[in-house]
Design an enzyme around this catalytic site. Structure first.
Site, short mmCIF file in Angstrom:
data_model
loop_
_atom_site.label_atom_id
_atom_site.label_comp_id
_atom_site.label_asym_id
_atom_site.label_seq_id
_atom_site.Cartn_x
_atom_site.Cartn_y
_atom_site.Cartn_z
N GLU A 58 -9.50 -5.60 4.62
CA GLU A 58 -8.20 -5.03 5.02
C GLU A 58 -8.30 -4.36 6.38
OE1 GLU A 58 -5.18 -4.41 4.97
OE2 GLU A 58 -4.29 -4.80 3.00
N ASP B 287 -3.02 0.53 -10.76
CA ASP B 287 -2.25 -0.41 -11.57
C ASP B 287 -0.97 -0.88 -10.88
OD1 ASP B 287 -0.58 1.80 -11.76
OD2 ASP B 287 -0.88 2.09 -13.93
N ASP C 80 2.04 -8.15 3.44
CA ASP C 80 0.93 -7.19 3.36
C ASP C 80 0.84 -6.45 4.70
OD1 ASP C 80 -1.53 -5.89 2.77
OD2 ASP C 80 -2.16 -7.53 1.49
N ARG D 122 -5.20 5.66 -5.08
CA ARG D 122 -6.13 5.53 -3.96
C ARG D 122 -5.38 5.33 -2.65
NH1 ARG D 122 -6.33 0.40 -1.91
NH2 ARG D 122 -6.00 -1.40 -3.30
N ASN E 287 1.89 -0.62 2.40
CA ASN E 287 1.08 -1.54 3.19
C ASN E 287 1.44 -1.47 4.66
OD1 ASN E 287 -1.17 -3.13 2.28
ND2 ASN E 287 0.13 -3.93 0.68
N ASN F 193 -4.53 3.29 0.76
CA ASN F 193 -4.38 1.88 1.10
C ASN F 193 -4.25 1.75 2.61
OD1 ASN F 193 -4.38 -0.75 -0.13
ND2 ASN F 193 -2.22 -0.96 0.40
#
Length: 291
Positions: A26, A126, A202, A106, A154, A108
């Site tokens: 990423e 999740d 994304d 978390r 994102n 990103n």
């Protein structure tokens, strides 16, 4: 210079810039101060760097899953970790800037705004709706939620003049656009929509012409949209799960694309590597985190 591998599927030529088996590559970011590409493998808790001139690579192991890593103005890195925002100094010493652990959540993707603030995304493991946010973090550690209640925060980027913000909450299948009122986004609206069959938006990058490039998870491509939201270019890739893109190289004309292996029974041999399309466009100079 490291030898590159190429895949030709019509034009353009897609090369393997960095052969790697990242579970969830990423956040490619070009650091002009060092002439290196910075990127992360989220699930393996690794920050990678790559110097395309020499082929030299480094790997930094973090103690937590790392969603993004960006250069700091004074050297070192700012990282978006599971439990908050951390700093690595030029000597490699680590400290917390913002520590805010939430069970099941978390860090990103993240981006540095033109003013040097970090806009850091979070998500639940999740991917539950409403479990993540986009937060603006300044050099002194002041954290302000910009978009609360998102699912998978994102891609984030700004127009060349800094007056527009582009943002992706992946499950919505949209790229949204806001006008910037000072440091605050207002008038959020739909900029582009990705059809269900084409995957999920994304990470993204904005080029010097104000066009928005977005990687499509489960779509196997990177798309470019003009400033009015018109799709005008598609780069088809050999991998199913590209995750993000960024312009790099000394003239900012090479488009680097990170990719993932996770969640695939038989990932393509290039999945997990960093791909590059040389001469794809003209990127914008990045901004280092001010902290």
């Amino acid at each position: 210079m490291a030898k590159s591998e190429t895949v030709t599927d019509g034009k353009p030529v897609v090369e393997v810039a960095v052969r790697e088996w990242a579970e969830l590559g990423e956040g490619p970011t070009w650091d002009p101060a060092t002439g290196r590409l910075i990127w992360v493998d989220i699930l393996n808790s690794r920050v990678h760097t790559y110097d395309p001139a020499s082929g030299h690579r480094t790997v930094l192991a973090t103690e937590q899953h790392v969603g993004a890593a960006k250069p700091r103005a004074g050297g070192g890195l700012v990282v978006n970790l599971r439990d908050g925002i951390g700093l690595y100094g030029p000597d490699g010493a680590f400290s917390w800037l913002v520590r805010d652990p939430v069970a099941g959540r978390r860090g990103n993707d993240a981006a540095v705004a033109p003013d040097g603030a970090l806009w850091a995304g979070t998500m639940r493991y999740d991917e539950a709706p409403g479990g993540g946010a986009l937060t603006r973090v300044t050099a002194d550690g002041t954290a302000t939620e910009v978009f609360p209640g998102v699912a998978v925060s994102n891609g984030t980027g700004w127009s060349p003049d800094g007056t527009l913000l582009y943002y992706v909450d992946s499950p919505t299948r949209r790229i949204d656009m806001c006008r910037m009122d000072g440091q605050h986004p207002v008038e959020r609206r739909e900029f582009a929509v990705i059809a269900d069959a084409d995957g999920f938006p994304d990470g993204l990058a904005v080029d010097a012409d104000g066009c928005v490039w977005v990687a499509l998870w489960d779509g196997g491509q990177v798309r470019r949209y003009t400033p009015d939201g018109t799709l005008d270019r598609v780069l088809r890739l050999p991998v199913a799960r590209p995750t993000a893109c960024a312009f790099g190289g000394p003239d900012l004309r090479d488009l680097y694309v990170t990719t993932a292996r996770t969640g695939q029974e038989r990932p393509h041999p290039m999945a997990g590597s960093v791909l590059v399309v040389r001469g794809a466009g003209q990127g914008l100079p990045g901004t280092a985190f001010a902290g």
